[in-house]
Write a protein that holds these residues in place. Structure first.
Motif, PDB file in Angstrom:
ATOM      1  N   GLN A 148       0.812  -1.215   0.000  1.00  0.00           N
ATOM      2  CA  GLN A 148       0.000   0.000   0.000  1.00  0.00           C
ATOM      3  C   GLN A 148       0.849   1.269   0.000  1.00  0.00           C
ATOM      4  OE1 GLN A 148      -3.369   0.018   2.804  1.00  0.00           O
ATOM      5  NE2 GLN A 148      -3.076  -2.187   2.976  1.00  0.00           N
ATOM      6  N   ALA A 149       2.139   1.138   0.211  1.00  0.00           N
ATOM      7  CA  ALA A 149       3.016   2.314   0.244  1.00  0.00           C
ATOM      8  C   ALA A 149       3.001   3.018  -1.109  1.00  0.00           C
ATOM      9  CB  ALA A 149       4.445   1.902   0.606  1.00  0.00           C
ATOM     10  N   GLU A 150       3.166   4.335  -1.056  1.00  0.00           N
ATOM     11  CA  GLU A 150       3.171   5.129  -2.286  1.00  0.00           C
ATOM     12  C   GLU A 150       4.383   4.827  -3.154  1.00  0.00           C
ATOM     13  OE1 GLU A 150       2.115   9.410  -1.400  1.00  0.00           O
ATOM     14  OE2 GLU A 150       2.026   8.499   0.600  1.00  0.00           O
ATOM     15  N   ILE A 151       5.500   4.537  -2.506  1.00  0.00           N
ATOM     16  CA  ILE A 151       6.744   4.264  -3.228  1.00  0.00           C
ATOM     17  C   ILE A 151       7.278   2.922  -2.745  1.00  0.00           C
ATOM     18  CG2 ILE A 151       9.136   5.031  -3.597  1.00  0.00           C
ATOM     19  CD1 ILE A 151       8.100   7.920  -2.987  1.00  0.00           C
ATOM     20  N   SER A 152       7.737   2.120  -3.681  1.00  0.00           N
ATOM     21  CA  SER A 152       8.316   0.818  -3.342  1.00  0.00           C
ATOM     22  C   SER A 152       9.661   0.699  -4.050  1.00  0.00           C
ATOM     23  CB  SER A 152       7.373  -0.297  -3.795  1.00  0.00           C
ATOM     24  OG  SER A 152       7.895  -1.548  -3.439  1.00  0.00           O
ATOM     25  N   ILE A 153      10.679   0.337  -3.292  1.00  0.00           N
ATOM     26  CA  ILE A 153      12.028   0.248  -3.864  1.00  0.00           C
ATOM     27  C   ILE A 153      12.618  -1.126  -3.582  1.00  0.00           C
ATOM     28  CG2 ILE A 153      14.374   1.203  -3.813  1.00  0.00           C
ATOM     29  CD1 ILE A 153      13.085   3.876  -2.993  1.00  0.00           C
ATOM     30  N   GLN A 154      13.067  -1.791  -4.638  1.00  0.00           N
ATOM     31  CA  GLN A 154      13.793  -3.057  -4.508  1.00  0.00           C
ATOM     32  C   GLN A 154      15.242  -2.693  -4.223  1.00  0.00           C
ATOM     33  OE1 GLN A 154      12.637  -6.186  -4.396  1.00  0.00           O
ATOM     34  NE2 GLN A 154      14.720  -6.796  -3.958  1.00  0.00           N
ATOM     35  N   THR A 155      15.724  -3.052  -3.040  1.00  0.00           N
ATOM     36  CA  THR A 155      17.009  -2.530  -2.560  1.00  0.00           C
ATOM     37  C   THR A 155      18.208  -3.459  -2.759  1.00  0.00           C
ATOM     38  OG1 THR A 155      16.639  -3.435  -0.356  1.00  0.00           O
ATOM     39  CG2 THR A 155      15.817  -1.204  -0.777  1.00  0.00           C
ATOM     40  N   ASP A 156      17.992  -4.699  -3.173  1.00  0.00           N
ATOM     41  CA  ASP A 156      19.072  -5.687  -3.175  1.00  0.00           C
ATOM     42  C   ASP A 156      20.349  -5.252  -3.888  1.00  0.00           C
ATOM     43  OD1 ASP A 156      17.817  -7.578  -1.590  1.00  0.00           O
ATOM     44  OD2 ASP A 156      16.845  -8.541  -3.301  1.00  0.00           O
ATOM     45  N   LEU A 158      21.209  -2.112  -4.677  1.00  0.00           N
ATOM     46  CA  LEU A 158      21.463  -0.684  -4.513  1.00  0.00           C
ATOM     47  C   LEU A 158      22.252  -0.390  -3.234  1.00  0.00           C
ATOM     48  CD1 LEU A 158      17.890   0.709  -5.373  1.00  0.00           C
ATOM     49  CD2 LEU A 158      19.824   0.409  -6.924  1.00  0.00           C
ATOM     50  N   SER A 159      23.133   0.598  -3.323  1.00  0.00           N
ATOM     51  CA  SER A 159      23.823   1.086  -2.129  1.00  0.00           C
ATOM     52  C   SER A 159      22.836   1.928  -1.328  1.00  0.00           C
ATOM     53  CB  SER A 159      25.023   1.949  -2.537  1.00  0.00           C
ATOM     54  OG  SER A 159      24.560   3.142  -3.160  1.00  0.00           O
ATOM     55  N   VAL A 160      23.182   2.196  -0.082  1.00  0.00           N
ATOM     56  CA  VAL A 160      22.334   3.050   0.759  1.00  0.00           C
ATOM     57  C   VAL A 160      22.188   4.420   0.102  1.00  0.00           C
ATOM     58  CG1 VAL A 160      22.138   4.187   3.015  1.00  0.00           C
ATOM     59  CG2 VAL A 160      22.896   1.804   2.876  1.00  0.00           C
ATOM     60  N   ALA A 161      23.282   4.965  -0.406  1.00  0.00           N
ATOM     61  CA  ALA A 161      23.238   6.283  -1.050  1.00  0.00           C
ATOM     62  C   ALA A 161      22.310   6.271  -2.261  1.00  0.00           C
ATOM     63  CB  ALA A 161      24.646   6.712  -1.462  1.00  0.00           C
ATOM     64  N   LYS A 162      22.343   5.210  -3.049  1.00  0.00           N
ATOM     65  CA  LYS A 162      21.483   5.119  -4.237  1.00  0.00           C
ATOM     66  C   LYS A 162      20.010   4.977  -3.835  1.00  0.00           C
ATOM     67  CE  LYS A 162      20.442   4.718  -8.587  1.00  0.00           C
ATOM     68  NZ  LYS A 162      20.159   5.956  -9.303  1.00  0.00           N
ATOM     69  N   ILE A 163      19.739   4.241  -2.762  1.00  0.00           N
ATOM     70  CA  ILE A 163      18.360   4.124  -2.267  1.00  0.00           C
ATOM     71  C   ILE A 163      17.845   5.512  -1.874  1.00  0.00           C
ATOM     72  CG2 ILE A 163      16.876   3.183  -0.448  1.00  0.00           C
ATOM     73  CD1 ILE A 163      18.891   0.767  -0.363  1.00  0.00           C
ATOM     74  N   VAL A 164      18.691   6.270  -1.179  1.00  0.00           N
ATOM     75  CA  VAL A 164      18.305   7.618  -0.736  1.00  0.00           C
ATOM     76  C   VAL A 164      18.055   8.525  -1.933  1.00  0.00           C
ATOM     77  CG1 VAL A 164      19.156   9.696   0.444  1.00  0.00           C
ATOM     78  CG2 VAL A 164      19.370   7.452   1.535  1.00  0.00           C
ATOM     79  N   THR A 165      18.944   8.519  -2.923  1.00  0.00           N
ATOM     80  CA  THR A 165      18.733   9.384  -4.093  1.00  0.00           C
ATOM     81  C   THR A 165      17.489   8.974  -4.876  1.00  0.00           C
ATOM     82  OG1 THR A 165      20.288   8.117  -5.457  1.00  0.00           O
ATOM     83  CG2 THR A 165      21.152  10.071  -4.361  1.00  0.00           C
ATOM     84  N   THR A 166      17.198   7.660  -4.889  1.00  0.00           N
ATOM     85  CA  THR A 166      15.985   7.175  -5.554  1.00  0.00           C
ATOM     86  C   THR A 166      14.743   7.697  -4.836  1.00  0.00           C
ATOM     87  OG1 THR A 166      17.137   5.176  -6.304  1.00  0.00           O
ATOM     88  CG2 THR A 166      14.729   5.108  -6.298  1.00  0.00           C
ATOM     89  N   ILE A 167      14.746   7.624  -3.517  1.00  0.00           N
ATOM     90  CA  ILE A 167      13.597   8.139  -2.747  1.00  0.00           C
ATOM     91  C   ILE A 167      13.422   9.633  -3.014  1.00  0.00           C
ATOM     92  CG2 ILE A 167      12.698   8.621  -0.425  1.00  0.00           C
ATOM     93  CD1 ILE A 167      14.115   5.960   0.466  1.00  0.00           C
ATOM     94  N   ILE A 168      14.516  10.377  -2.916  1.00  0.00           N
ATOM     95  CA  ILE A 168      14.436  11.824  -3.124  1.00  0.00           C
ATOM     96  C   ILE A 168      13.913  12.161  -4.522  1.00  0.00           C
ATOM     97  CG2 ILE A 168      15.819  13.949  -3.346  1.00  0.00           C
ATOM     98  CD1 ILE A 168      17.524  12.820  -0.969  1.00  0.00           C
ATOM     99  N   SER A 169      14.379  11.418  -5.524  1.00  0.00           N
ATOM    100  CA  SER A 169      13.908  11.690  -6.888  1.00  0.00           C
ATOM    101  C   SER A 169      12.424  11.386  -7.050  1.00  0.00           C
ATOM    102  CB  SER A 169      14.730  10.912  -7.916  1.00  0.00           C
ATOM    103  OG  SER A 169      14.389   9.530  -7.883  1.00  0.00           O
ATOM    104  N   LYS A 170      11.922  10.405  -6.313  1.00  0.00           N
ATOM    105  CA  LYS A 170      10.501  10.039  -6.426  1.00  0.00           C
ATOM    106  C   LYS A 170       9.576  10.971  -5.650  1.00  0.00           C
ATOM    107  CE  LYS A 170      11.250   5.166  -7.445  1.00  0.00           C
ATOM    108  NZ  LYS A 170      10.338   4.743  -8.502  1.00  0.00           N
ATOM    109  N   ILE A 171      10.110  11.660  -4.634  1.00  0.00           N
ATOM    110  CA  ILE A 171       9.241  12.552  -3.841  1.00  0.00           C
ATOM    111  C   ILE A 171       9.387  14.020  -4.228  1.00  0.00           C
ATOM    112  CG2 ILE A 171       9.168  11.004  -1.855  1.00  0.00           C
ATOM    113  CD1 ILE A 171      11.174  12.849  -0.454  1.00  0.00           C
ATOM    114  N   THR A 172      10.392  14.331  -5.049  1.00  0.00           N
ATOM    115  CA  THR A 172      10.614  15.707  -5.467  1.00  0.00           C
ATOM    116  C   THR A 172       9.704  16.023  -6.639  1.00  0.00           C
ATOM    117  OG1 THR A 172      12.910  15.522  -4.761  1.00  0.00           O
ATOM    118  CG2 THR A 172      12.364  17.375  -6.201  1.00  0.00           C
ATOM    119  N   PRO A 173       8.901  17.082  -6.520  1.00  0.00           N
ATOM    120  CA  PRO A 173       8.024  17.455  -7.648  1.00  0.00           C
ATOM    121  C   PRO A 173       8.843  17.776  -8.897  1.00  0.00           C
ATOM    122  CG  PRO A 173       7.499  18.737  -5.671  1.00  0.00           C
ATOM    123  CD  PRO A 173       8.755  17.970  -5.385  1.00  0.00           C
ATOM    124  N   LYS A 174       8.357  17.321 -10.009  1.00  0.00           N
ATOM    125  CA  LYS A 174       9.073  17.538 -11.271  1.00  0.00           C
ATOM    126  C   LYS A 174       8.747  18.903 -11.831  1.00  0.00           C
ATOM    127  CE  LYS A 174      10.402  13.030 -11.879  1.00  0.00           C
ATOM    128  NZ  LYS A 174      10.771  12.787 -10.502  1.00  0.00           N
TER     129      LYS A 174
END
Length: 174
Positions: A148-156, A158-174
């Protein structure tokens, strides 16, 4: 905005949450640590003395209090937190909350959790060889809530830094 990280224990919610909060210039809070401070007991002690049902009620109340008292926060939930009571519905319906599920493979979760069994009351007494099956069963039961989460990320992969940048890119308005 409040970013709520969910996913199975060992999926990296606290590690990702700390870096995400740093990069977002906001506070980070680990729900388990918050409950331990408020109850002046470890999660394992709460489970042992009061039982899982009382613990789950404490979690649900803490989530609602924290969300209602905050404007900006990165909050890492416990693995089971969104699966009890109306917690997930509350999070999904809250206008200031973005939910993010961190998904990891059973293999990766098993490898991580076997190393930290002593700190995990839910799996502390399970034999190492039985942990993958335990995780698989739990993930199946909890997937309804995690999905049910708005964003879902498969982390296997990905580095922690890449997970963070992915989250930020998905929540930042375009």
């Amino acid at each position: 905005m409040i970013i709520v990280l969910l996913g199975y224990m060992g999926s990296g919610k606290s590690t990702v949450g700390q870096l995400l909060a740093q990069n977002s210039n906001t506070d980070f809070l680990d729900l388990d640590e918050y409950i331990e401070q408020n109850q002046q007991a470890t999660i394992a002690e709460i489970f042992k003395s009061k039982g899982e049902i009382v613990f789950r009620k404490l979690e649900s109340e803490a989530v609602k209090d924290l969300i209602n008292q905050s404007d900006n926060l990165v909050l890492a939930l416990g693995g089971g937190t969104p699966c009890y009571g109306d917690t997930m519905a509350f999070l999904v319906e809250h206008p200031n909350v973005i939910t993010v599920t961190l998904n990891s493979s059973i293999k990766n979760l098993s490898e991580r959790l076997i190393k930290e069994k002593a700190k995990r009351p839910l799996i502390a007494s399970i034999k190492d060889e039985d942990i993958p099956e335990f995780i698989a069963k739990h993930l199946f039961e909890r997937s309804f809530f995690y999905n049910q989460a708005e964003i879902s990320i498969q982390t296997d992969s990905l580095s922690v830094a890449k997970i963070v940048t992915t989250i930020i890119s998905k929540i930042t308005p375009k």
